[in-house]
Design an enzyme around this catalytic site. Structure first.
Site, short mmCIF file in Angstrom:
data_model
loop_
_atom_site.label_atom_id
_atom_site.label_comp_id
_atom_site.label_asym_id
_atom_site.label_seq_id
_atom_site.Cartn_x
_atom_site.Cartn_y
_atom_site.Cartn_z
N ASP A 127 0.73 -1.21 0.67
CA ASP A 127 0.08 0.40 0.09
C ASP A 127 0.66 1.11 0.13
O ASP A 127 1.77 1.15 1.24
CB ASP A 127 -0.94 -0.02 1.48
CG ASP A 127 -2.40 0.51 1.23
OD1 ASP A 127 -2.43 1.19 0.79
OD2 ASP A 127 -3.28 0.52 1.32
N HIS A 166 -11.02 -2.17 3.84
CA HIS A 166 -11.20 -1.46 5.30
C HIS A 166 -11.73 -0.79 5.28
O HIS A 166 -11.83 -0.15 6.32
CB HIS A 166 -9.35 -1.66 5.68
CG HIS A 166 -8.99 -1.06 4.83
ND1 HIS A 166 -8.74 -0.81 3.57
CD2 HIS A 166 -8.94 0.54 5.15
CE1 HIS A 166 -8.82 0.79 3.58
NE2 HIS A 166 -7.87 0.89 4.34
N ASP A 167 -12.36 -0.08 4.44
CA ASP A 167 -13.25 1.09 4.77
C ASP A 167 -14.89 1.15 4.66
O ASP A 167 -15.41 1.76 4.79
CB ASP A 167 -13.10 2.21 3.94
CG ASP A 167 -11.25 2.41 3.26
OD1 ASP A 167 -10.67 2.94 4.70
OD2 ASP A 167 -10.60 3.45 2.87
N GLU A 199 -6.66 4.41 -6.20
CA GLU A 199 -7.14 4.69 -5.36
C GLU A 199 -7.68 5.53 -5.37
O GLU A 199 -7.61 7.16 -5.23
CB GLU A 199 -7.81 4.68 -3.18
CG GLU A 199 -8.74 4.58 -2.84
CD GLU A 199 -8.60 5.33 -1.30
OE1 GLU A 199 -9.55 4.83 -0.56
OE2 GLU A 199 -8.14 6.09 -0.98
N ASP A 221 -2.91 4.75 -2.39
CA ASP A 221 -3.90 5.54 -1.91
C ASP A 221 -4.51 6.43 -2.12
O ASP A 221 -3.22 7.61 -2.05
CB ASP A 221 -3.24 5.16 -0.56
CG ASP A 221 -4.18 5.87 1.04
OD1 ASP A 221 -5.01 5.42 1.05
OD2 ASP A 221 -4.45 6.91 1.39
C1 GLC Z 1 -7.26 5.62 2.30
C2 GLC Z 1 -7.57 4.60 3.15
C3 GLC Z 1 -8.30 4.98 4.39
C4 GLC Z 1 -7.67 5.96 4.75
C5 GLC Z 1 -7.15 7.36 3.91
C6 GLC Z 1 -6.16 8.27 4.12
O1 GLC Z 1 -9.15 5.99 1.50
O2 GLC Z 1 -8.29 3.20 1.99
O3 GLC Z 1 -7.92 3.59 5.37
O4 GLC Z 1 -8.62 6.41 6.07
O5 GLC Z 1 -6.90 6.71 2.58
O6 GLC Z 1 -5.35 8.28 3.55
#
Ligand code: GLC
Ligand code: CA
Length: 532
Positions: A98, A310-311, A236, A194
């Site tokens: 990640d 995980h979100d 993402e 991310d």
């Molecule tokens: C992404 C991650 C999340 C995190 C955010 C800030 O959305 O998946 O878990 O809180 O980025 O890094």
């Protein structure tokens, strides 16, 4: 040489804190993951996306990194990390790291030095302004934090402890490229990037996502780092449309392999509002959105396919039925998604049908996003009960409760006190799933195998099939006269349906009931068949 191995791959996401603890401190760790690699091999996955295991003060559970080239002490050492990579590679499983480079932790030495002011070489690694503007943090509240000794504000699109990096700074970029190459040289299988659509931000214009230089920056990143390796990259990108996703993942553009887009994820919230403002999912809307992505990226990009991470809340609790049809609805959701074009991602515990974990009091909540929203909305007049409903439906802790390995105490996750309570594992656990040939685990195993043997799933065309029933979703995949029909009942009731052709079955590929096509579909019935 580049092989695009990831087009046939299925990727499994591990949230390390909650996967397997090896030393009884209640926190999952790298040695724990190593001990479960054979389980993942049995499932059949090709790669693991490992949520962050770097050194971090854990304000946002590792998404706030204070050293990119050190492993957090709760997870192990760099030696354990090297061992994980090689033990996984021995089993033909790649490790995807990640990559959190929109921001660092405020405890990162770069930011600590930046706090000394403009004479620090790291000051300009971050985004400073004399005055804040209207930009708000993704976790709520202003995105600007005042630093008295500098009489300036820094930008943080997430928590105060996650200052945003300044991607305009060349030295900063070089430091990130060096760090990425450090990891690539270890033989990792790629990166999940991310919130990558935020790096091209233009704070003065109040542009945060999809900034004007975003794609140029990604092309530079590609050239300086992973473009020289046969790896997968997945960004993402909450703000991606199909047009934007073509820019990221069009092969000739040399940016990323694919992105996570989230259009379907917003279908159960009220339009224009936040995810906490709940609305019931309309299966037709879901079908339209996913079909649109299938059609618009065909030949022009590549999709990622996922229900969970995980979100996000657990999909069976969200769009299936975790009370009466846990296994049947879980199989339906899996079958519906896994015959589409793209690379599927399975989030730990999804393959055994883990469900949400409701709380009755805010003190039980760990997640920073839920806690901030609760305080903000309580002050704005929402009731405690309303807020807990939202958190129980959408809160990120739902997916973060420990993996349930067996029905012993703490579900075999730890011998100590788990960092977040373990759910009820009496019925939902790996040991029982492995022992039951009808379990959801074997549906996922089969779906992964089919992706290896059925070229039509990988590269066939996609077409929506009308069913005459709003609860019944269907599509056809086709390649050189090979046709795969997928039909699912997205409801807990029996449904009748009618196709405008009569499917003649050549071969059953998978179903969650009997191998038989009848006029009515049973609750959550789903099947995929090869037809003439
Ligand atoms: C992404 C991650 C999340 C995190 C955010 C800030 O959305 O998946 O878990 O809180 O980025 O890094
Ligand atoms: Ca541990």
């Amino acid at each position: 040489m580049k092989t695009n191995w990831w087009k046939k791959a299925v990727i499994y996401q591990i949230y390390p804190r909650s996967f397997q603890d090896s030393n009884g401190d209640g926190i999952g760790d790298l040695a724990g993951i190593i001990s479960r690699l054979d389980y993942l091999k049995k499932l059949g996955i090709d790669a693991i996306w490992l949520s962050p295991v770097y050194q971090s003060p854990n304000d946002d559970n590792g998404y706030d990194i204070s050293d990119y080239q050190k492993i957090g002490s709760e997870y192990g050492t760099m030696e354990t990390m090297d061992l994980l990579i090689s033990e996984a590679n021995k089993r033909n499983i790649k490790i995807i790291m990640d990559l959190v480079v929109n921001h660092t932790s405020d405890e990162h030495p770069w930011f600590q030095s930046a706090l000394k002011g403009p004479e620090s070489p790291y000051y300009d690694f971050y985004v400073w302004r004399n005055q804040p503007n209207q930009i708000v943090s993704n976790f709520g509240g202003s995105a600007w934090e005042y630093v008295p000794q500098l009489d300036q504000y820094y930008l943080h699109l997430h928590s105060i402890k996650q200052p945003d990096l300044n991607w305009e700074n060349k030295n900063m970029r070089q430091a990130i490229w060096d760090m990425m190459n450090f990891w690539l040289n270890k033989g990792i299988g790629g990166f999940r990037l991310d919130v990558i659509d935020l790096i091209g931000k233009e704070p003065d214009q109040e542009i945060t996502k999809n900034g004007p230089r975003l794609h140029e920056l990604l092309q530079e990143m590609n050239q300086k780092t992973f473009g020289h390796y046969d790896v997968v990259t997945v960004g993402e990108t909450w703000g991606a449309t199909p047009e934007i996703a073509q820019l990221y993942s069009g092969e000739e553009r040399q940016e990323l392999s694919m992105v996570f887009q989230f259009e379907q994820i917003g279908l159960d919230k009220q339009a224009g509002k936040r995810k906490w403002d709940l609305k019931k999912l309309d299966p037709q809307e879901l079908h339209q959105v996913l079909s649109k992505w299938q059609i618009e990226l065909a030949g022009k990009g590549w999709n990622s396919l996922f229900w969970n991470n995980h979100d996000l809340p657990r999909i069976i609790s969200r769009w299936g039925d975790d009370q009466n049809f846990r296994i049947l609805s879980g199989k339906m959701l899996a079958i519906y998604l896994h015959f589409m074009q793209g690379t599927p991602y399975i989030y730990q515990g999804e393959e055994i049908g883990m469900i949400n974990h409701p709380v009755t009091d805010i003190s039980e909540v760990d997640d920073i996003e839920s806690r901030r929203m609760y305080q903000e909305r309580l002050a704005a007049g929402y009731t405690n009960a309303e807020l807990l409903d939202s958190i129980n439906a959408k809160g990120r802790d739902n997916a973060r409760h420990p993996m349930q390995w067996d029905s012993s105490s703490n579900a075999g996750f730890t011998t100590g006190t788990p960092w977040l309570p373990v759910g009820d594992a009496t019925e939902i656990n790996v040991a029982d799933s492995l022992a039951d040939p009808e379990s959801l685990f074997y549906t996922y195993q089969k779906l992964i195998q089919l992706r290896k043997s059925e070229e039509t799933i990988i590269s066939g065309s996609y077409q929506v099939v009308e069913t005459g029933n709003l609860q019944v979703l269907a599509y056809l995949r086709e390649l050189n006269n090979d046709k795969i029909l997928v039909v699912v009942n997205f409801s807990a009731e029996k449904q009748s349906y009618k196709l405008n052709f009569k499917p003649e079955v050549r071969e059953w590929l998978i179903t969650n009931y009997q191998e038989q096509i009848s006029e009515d579909l049973k609750p959550y019935e789903a099947f995929a068949v090869r037809i003439k």
